[in-house]
Design a protein around this motif. Sequence first.
Motif, PDB file in Angstrom:
ATOM      1  N   LEU A  29      43.497  10.901  22.663  1.00 29.22           N
ATOM      2  CA  LEU A  29      43.582  11.363  24.047  1.00 29.22           C
ATOM      3  C   LEU A  29      43.155  10.316  25.052  1.00 29.22           C
ATOM      4  O   LEU A  29      43.036  10.602  26.243  1.00 29.22           O
ATOM      5  N   GLY A  30      42.947   9.086  24.600  1.00 27.13           N
ATOM      6  CA  GLY A  30      42.505   8.003  25.474  1.00 27.13           C
ATOM      7  C   GLY A  30      41.243   7.380  24.916  1.00 27.13           C
ATOM      8  O   GLY A  30      40.466   8.023  24.210  1.00 27.13           O
ATOM      9  N   GLN A  31      41.026   6.106  25.260  1.00 29.39           N
ATOM     10  CA  GLN A  31      39.840   5.419  24.756  1.00 29.39           C
ATOM     11  C   GLN A  31      38.551   6.111  25.194  1.00 29.39           C
ATOM     12  O   GLN A  31      37.585   6.188  24.432  1.00 29.39           O
ATOM     13  N   GLY A  32      38.538   6.627  26.427  1.00 29.32           N
ATOM     14  CA  GLY A  32      37.339   7.295  26.914  1.00 29.32           C
ATOM     15  C   GLY A  32      36.999   8.556  26.150  1.00 29.32           C
ATOM     16  O   GLY A  32      35.885   8.717  25.635  1.00 29.32           O
ATOM     17  N   PRO A  33      37.933   9.511  26.044  1.00 25.35           N
ATOM     18  CA  PRO A  33      37.651  10.713  25.263  1.00 25.35           C
ATOM     19  C   PRO A  33      37.339  10.406  23.794  1.00 25.35           C
ATOM     20  O   PRO A  33      36.485  11.067  23.191  1.00 25.35           O
ATOM     21  N   LEU A  34      38.025   9.416  23.228  1.00 25.77           N
ATOM     22  CA  LEU A  34      37.747   9.033  21.841  1.00 25.77           C
ATOM     23  C   LEU A  34      36.308   8.561  21.698  1.00 25.77           C
ATOM     24  O   LEU A  34      35.590   8.965  20.777  1.00 25.77           O
TER      25      LEU A  34
END
Length: 292
Positions: free
Chosen positions: A46-51
């Motif tokens: 879901l994106g580097q941030g959510p990961l």
Amino acid sequence: MAAFYCQQAALPPDARIARTPAGRPVDLAGADLPEADGLVLISSHLGQGPLLQDGLDPSVLDEDDPFATDPALDPFDAANGFCEPPRSSRYAADFIGRYRAAQAMRVERLDARARSLLAQKAAARRTLKEGSAAASDRARAAWSPVMTIWRTDADLRCWDLSLEPSPRAYGSLWGGDPIRSNWGSVGFGRLCTPESWLSNWSARSSNATMARCAPSVRQPTCMIRYLGDNSVFDTEANRLEALFTRTRIERHDVPGNHHGRPVAEGEPEGRLRAGEIVRDWLSTTRFGTGAR
């Protein structure tokens, strides 16, 4: 990043992002951004941030001390349900709830830290523009701070296989020893500038998340998910598919770990099957037809 590009390319130039989350100007309005014909997603999260947020160890008490730990949130404390590998841990629902909330709070603190570092540098640059010749001001204006983000490999689902059961192996993308991977030098976002933290690794501040970008994608999309992935779980895969609301999305679930290799010796892999799916999709999909 691909979905972010598709989102920005589809916008009128004057509606594109003009500044990074850190405030730096970017000239996307003047950039030539041809729209893509289609989008292929393989093992996409879901994106580097959510990961990263899902993997952050929220028991960190001091970002400058990698060993300062809140025992009540320590995912590797037996009192909280941890078992020594290769046995699967067992975390209680109450602990998981507090843990996830604390992970989000740590992202907020890291965002504040990044913005504080950038503000210090900006203040020094303003002082120089006002005519200061002090060596300390010149040094601060030239300073390029770097953030060390310790303990980023602590997603409970990697150590408790009863959470979102799947054919995955025990452990994370970085291996089956959580102490080594959580405190070691290799990991997501382990070393970054304040700008890269805010633009890429922050689930709160990054513009490049699927939640923000996927609903704008209007290209035909092919999504391939490996069933034994230990970084993209059922909830992420289902959420990802549901976010593509303006286009037709074709989803395929195939065997394999995050890289499409066999989860264990003798088990099937999915890399070749994924390649066949992409080949067939490219040869049969009608591109350039817009949203469906």
